[in-house]
Scaffold this motif. Sequence first.
Motif, short mmCIF file in Angstrom:
data_model
loop_
_atom_site.label_atom_id
_atom_site.label_comp_id
_atom_site.label_asym_id
_atom_site.label_seq_id
_atom_site.Cartn_x
_atom_site.Cartn_y
_atom_site.Cartn_z
N GLY A 231 0.82 -1.20 0.00
CA GLY A 231 0.00 0.00 0.00
C GLY A 231 0.85 1.26 0.00
N PRO A 232 0.20 2.42 -0.01
CA PRO A 232 0.94 3.69 -0.09
C PRO A 232 1.57 4.13 1.23
N GLY A 233 1.20 3.50 2.34
CA GLY A 233 1.77 3.89 3.62
C GLY A 233 3.22 3.45 3.76
N SER A 234 3.99 4.21 4.53
CA SER A 234 5.40 3.88 4.71
C SER A 234 5.57 2.79 5.76
N ARG A 235 6.79 2.27 5.85
CA ARG A 235 7.08 1.26 6.86
C ARG A 235 7.09 1.86 8.27
N ALA A 236 7.43 3.13 8.35
CA ALA A 236 7.33 3.80 9.66
C ALA A 236 5.88 3.86 10.13
N ALA A 237 4.95 4.06 9.19
CA ALA A 237 3.53 4.06 9.55
C ALA A 237 3.09 2.68 10.00
N LEU A 238 3.63 1.64 9.36
CA LEU A 238 3.34 0.26 9.78
C LEU A 238 3.79 0.05 11.22
N VAL A 239 5.01 0.48 11.54
CA VAL A 239 5.52 0.35 12.90
C VAL A 239 4.66 1.13 13.88
N ALA A 240 4.31 2.37 13.52
CA ALA A 240 3.51 3.20 14.41
C ALA A 240 2.15 2.57 14.68
N GLY A 241 1.51 2.06 13.63
CA GLY A 241 0.19 1.46 13.81
C GLY A 241 0.22 0.23 14.68
N LYS A 242 1.19 -0.66 14.43
CA LYS A 242 1.29 -1.87 15.23
C LYS A 242 1.70 -1.57 16.67
N ALA A 243 2.63 -0.62 16.84
CA ALA A 243 3.07 -0.28 18.19
C ALA A 243 1.94 0.36 18.99
N LEU A 244 1.19 1.27 18.35
CA LEU A 244 0.07 1.91 19.04
C LEU A 244 -1.04 0.91 19.34
N GLY A 245 -1.30 0.01 18.40
CA GLY A 245 -2.32 -1.00 18.64
C GLY A 245 -1.96 -1.91 19.80
N SER A 246 -0.73 -2.40 19.79
CA SER A 246 -0.28 -3.28 20.88
C SER A 246 -0.25 -2.54 22.20
N ALA A 247 0.22 -1.29 22.17
CA ALA A 247 0.27 -0.51 23.40
C ALA A 247 -1.14 -0.24 23.94
N SER A 248 -2.10 0.01 23.06
CA SER A 248 -3.48 0.26 23.49
C SER A 248 -4.08 -0.98 24.13
N VAL A 249 -3.80 -2.15 23.55
CA VAL A 249 -4.27 -3.40 24.15
C VAL A 249 -3.64 -3.58 25.54
N ALA A 250 -2.34 -3.31 25.63
CA ALA A 250 -1.65 -3.44 26.92
C ALA A 250 -2.24 -2.50 27.96
N LEU A 251 -2.53 -1.26 27.56
CA LEU A 251 -3.11 -0.29 28.50
C LEU A 251 -4.53 -0.67 28.89
N SER A 252 -5.27 -1.27 27.97
CA SER A 252 -6.63 -1.72 28.29
C SER A 252 -6.59 -2.82 29.36
N GLN A 253 -5.63 -3.74 29.21
CA GLN A 253 -5.50 -4.80 30.19
C GLN A 253 -5.04 -4.23 31.54
N ALA A 254 -4.11 -3.28 31.50
CA ALA A 254 -3.64 -2.66 32.75
C ALA A 254 -4.78 -1.92 33.45
N ALA A 255 -5.65 -1.27 32.66
CA ALA A 255 -6.78 -0.55 33.24
C ALA A 255 -7.72 -1.49 33.98
N LEU A 256 -7.92 -2.69 33.42
CA LEU A 256 -8.75 -3.67 34.09
C LEU A 256 -8.14 -4.07 35.44
N PHE A 257 -6.84 -4.29 35.44
CA PHE A 257 -6.18 -4.70 36.68
C PHE A 257 -6.16 -3.57 37.70
#
Length: 259
Positions: free
Chosen positions: A99-125
């Motif tokens: 696609g037209p997105g850069s590899r830096a955008a790929l890293v940002a999207g995956k890092a933000l997604g994983s971090a958001s999941v981690a923060l959601s789990q931490a919020a539950l705890f």
Amino acid sequence: MTALGYDLATARVLWGRDLTRFFRQPSRLAGALGQPILFWLIIGSGMAGTFRMPGAAVGYLQFFYPGVVLMVVLFAAIFTTVSVIEDRHAGFLQAVLAGPGSRAALVAGKALGSASVALSQAALFLLLAPAAGFHVRSVNWLLLAAALALCAVALSALGFAVAWAVDNVQGYHAIQMTLLVPLWVVSGAMFPPSPDHPGFAAVMRANPVAYAVSAARRALGGPDAPGALPGSAGRDLLVLAGFAAAALALAVAAARRRR
């Protein structure tokens, strides 16, 4: 659309995809809360009778609680970034790269997604903070959110870099358990540094995860919380910001390598 617009769209789609996958799997939601609760109660209760914090009357369940919060973030980052390998095998990652997105955008999207999941789990705890002896109104939620967010982004970016270099899930978990779990163990999450072991204290000061644990202790227990590293909350966040920036740079450099 400009190149920046394509990058933002790519990162937003990948971020939302990881969050949607997490919330659509009830078993992950149950495990996100059940596993750390059991770990905290079993280890905490087992050590409660022998733990003594010099200079402070703090029980082990209370002392151990901020460390388990960081453990939730660490393990969530490990298990979420394994989707990089799964997406590659399914062909989704190749479609993103085409696609037209850069590899830096790929890293940002995956890092933000994983971090958001981690923060959601931490919020539950963190709903159990009163049971650990921390009053909700006395918690510095801004400091806690900043520390957990920076650490989650850093660990997710490191997970991405490892997943990009490894082609199988078993190898990925072996490397992550060898690299990241020791970072948590020597972060002061389970035991405070002892003056009788200056070597261990030096290793802890060089460990960026230790500053996340220290910031979490200050946020939950006040500026002079038992077990926090010498210094200030600002210093803890500064180290974590540097850790996150370095991990993101490593992940982008890994993603730019052709497979």
